[in-house]
Design an enzyme around this catalytic site. Structure first.
Site, short mmCIF file in Angstrom:
data_model
loop_
_atom_site.label_atom_id
_atom_site.label_comp_id
_atom_site.label_asym_id
_atom_site.label_seq_id
_atom_site.Cartn_x
_atom_site.Cartn_y
_atom_site.Cartn_z
N LYS A 174 0.80 -1.17 0.22
CA LYS A 174 -0.13 -0.18 0.07
C LYS A 174 0.71 1.27 0.08
O LYS A 174 0.39 2.35 0.43
CB LYS A 174 -1.00 0.06 1.26
CG LYS A 174 -1.72 -1.33 1.39
CD LYS A 174 -2.14 -1.81 0.18
CE LYS A 174 -3.46 -0.98 -0.51
NZ LYS A 174 -3.63 -1.73 -1.76
N TRP B 252 1.37 2.52 -8.83
CA TRP B 252 1.74 3.94 -9.51
C TRP B 252 3.29 3.86 -9.98
O TRP B 252 3.21 4.06 -11.23
CB TRP B 252 1.64 4.89 -8.13
CG TRP B 252 1.85 6.28 -8.53
CD1 TRP B 252 1.64 6.82 -9.92
CD2 TRP B 252 1.97 7.31 -7.66
NE1 TRP B 252 1.87 8.22 -9.68
CE2 TRP B 252 2.03 8.57 -8.45
CE3 TRP B 252 2.30 7.45 -6.17
CZ2 TRP B 252 2.21 9.99 -7.59
CZ3 TRP B 252 2.30 8.70 -5.76
CH2 TRP B 252 2.23 10.09 -6.47
N THR C 90 7.99 -6.66 -5.51
CA THR C 90 7.79 -7.63 -4.51
C THR C 90 7.54 -6.46 -3.28
O THR C 90 8.28 -5.45 -3.26
CB THR C 90 9.16 -8.32 -4.38
OG1 THR C 90 9.11 -9.05 -3.23
CG2 THR C 90 10.15 -7.44 -4.25
N HIS C 91 7.08 -7.25 -2.44
CA HIS C 91 7.01 -6.69 -0.91
C HIS C 91 8.02 -7.13 -0.03
O HIS C 91 8.03 -6.73 1.04
CB HIS C 91 5.54 -6.91 -0.09
CG HIS C 91 4.37 -6.18 -1.18
ND1 HIS C 91 4.53 -5.15 -1.58
CD2 HIS C 91 3.24 -6.65 -1.42
CE1 HIS C 91 3.41 -4.60 -2.35
NE2 HIS C 91 2.75 -5.85 -2.17
N SER D 208 -4.60 2.52 4.25
CA SER D 208 -5.05 2.01 2.89
C SER D 208 -5.31 0.34 3.11
O SER D 208 -5.73 -0.17 2.60
CB SER D 208 -3.79 2.37 2.02
OG SER D 208 -3.98 1.93 0.84
N TYR E 102 6.62 8.56 -1.43
CA TYR E 102 5.24 8.81 -2.00
C TYR E 102 4.71 10.32 -1.78
O TYR E 102 4.34 10.89 -2.61
CB TYR E 102 4.27 7.93 -1.28
CG TYR E 102 2.71 7.97 -1.52
CD1 TYR E 102 2.43 7.01 -2.35
CD2 TYR E 102 2.02 8.92 -1.19
CE1 TYR E 102 0.90 7.14 -2.72
CE2 TYR E 102 0.75 9.02 -1.36
CZ TYR E 102 0.00 8.28 -2.30
OH TYR E 102 -1.29 8.07 -2.67
N LYS F 180 -8.12 6.80 -2.83
CA LYS F 180 -7.88 8.09 -2.68
C LYS F 180 -6.83 8.80 -3.26
O LYS F 180 -6.75 9.86 -3.71
CB LYS F 180 -8.32 8.68 -1.18
CG LYS F 180 -9.63 8.65 -0.72
CD LYS F 180 -9.68 9.39 0.61
CE LYS F 180 -11.26 9.30 1.05
NZ LYS F 180 -11.35 9.84 2.41
#
Ligand code: A3P
Length: 300
Positions: A57, A62, A103-104, A134, A196, A263
């Protein structure tokens, strides 16, 4: 070998996860975890491969969309990235170049060749209050039939698990700590760090930065087009319509749409955190991040 565990709250809500070597993974992580981690480690990397690393998240889709457009020179919304976590390496090996993976997992779990400097890594980080908000809202969008295997947990319970790291991919604080170590120790110049909140502030600057990092040499007109196509509004409207057939989202979410573009704001956490949770969070944040080289803005 991984074991499948239920982490429960006192109301019977639970998250089902795989647990291996003290870490939690989502249930659709490949196989017994151990063998897949070994296969990723040994994976053959190409010079034009890009690996997008995120805590869940934090803007995976993006950055994936921007990088894909820059790498391919095509203005196409490609849906969700191929995750190292959920695809077997034989499948990944067969993908045509340029490959853009996500990948996380943390940097330590990337293929050995990447850690030695081959391919490019783009890591994006987001303030943890918005990450948590999120994540919790995203979790509630899973269809009940499928959700059982993934997640079913209240805001309060998830808050507890998130804060103490009993959650897939572990604690956000540990995740950041691992990146501080990478910043200190990694010798290669194949990592681009993104925040971000900074991308929200000036997207064009970051698209240009990525173009330069990837060596994709786009002209200004193309960079402007990518920037325009990757604003939240355009992605929420256009990318949502562009499902690839392989995507599982439609089947598994309760309103059958892609639950990613919600959002896209900084500070939405304020609509959800209680005063007490916020105070608690700030305390933990101060303690855990006091030696970090990363700083975050919690407001737009
Ligand atoms: P919210 O739920 O706060 O809206 P991921 O891709 O890692 O799952 O991250 C999803 C989060 O990134 C969602 O946050 C989503 O709205 C946000 N996001 C996706 N595209 C974005 C964009 N173009 N601009 C800003 N935020 C975006």
């Amino acid at each position: 070998m991984a074991e499948v565990v239920d982490v429960r709250d006192d109301k019977g809500n639970f998250i089902k996860m795989k647990k291996y070597d003290g870490r939690y993974y989502v249930t659709n992580f490949i196989g017994n975890v151990k063998d897949h981690l070994a296969a990723i480690d040994a994976m053959s990397v190409r010079d034009d491969d890009t690996f997008i690393l995120t805590y869940p998240k934090s803007g995976t889709h993006w950055v994936y969309t921007i990088v894909s457009m820059l790498r391919t020179k095509e203005i196409i919304y490609r849906g969700s990235p191929m995750f190292l976590d959920y695809s077997d390496v034989e499948t990944l090996d067969k993908l045509p170049s340029p490959r853009v993976f996500a990948t996380h997992m943390t940097f330590d779990f990337l293929p050995k060749q990447v850690k030695e400097g081959k391919g490019k890594v783009v890591a994006i980080f987001r303030n943890p209050k918005d990450v948590f908000t999120s994540l919790q809202i995203f979790s509630m969008k899973w269809d009940t039939a499928y959700m059982e295997t993934i997640i079913k947990i209240t805001w309060e319970s998830l808050y507890e698990l998130f804060m103490d790291g009993r959650i897939f991919y572990g604690s956000w604080f540990d995740y950041m700590q691992s990146w501080d170590k990478v910043r200190r120790e990694h010798k290669g110049n194949n990592i681009q760090y993104l925040i971000y909140e900074d991308m929200k502030q000036d997207l064009m600057l970051h698209v240009r930065k990525l173009d330069s990092f990837l060596g994709t040499s786009s002209d200004t007109e193309f960079l402007e087009t990518v920037t325009d196509k990757c604003t939240f509004r355009n992605m929420a409207e256009k990318a949502t319509k562009n499902f690839t057939p392989s995507e599982q989202w439609k089947k598994h979410t309760n309103n059958k749409t892609l639950p990613i573009y919600r959002k896209g704001e900084i500070g939405d956490w304020k609509n959800y955190f209680t005063v007490a949770q916020n105070e608690h969070f700030d305390k933990v944040y101060m303690e855990r991040m006091k030696n970090s080289t990363f700083t975050f803005r919690f407001e737009g």
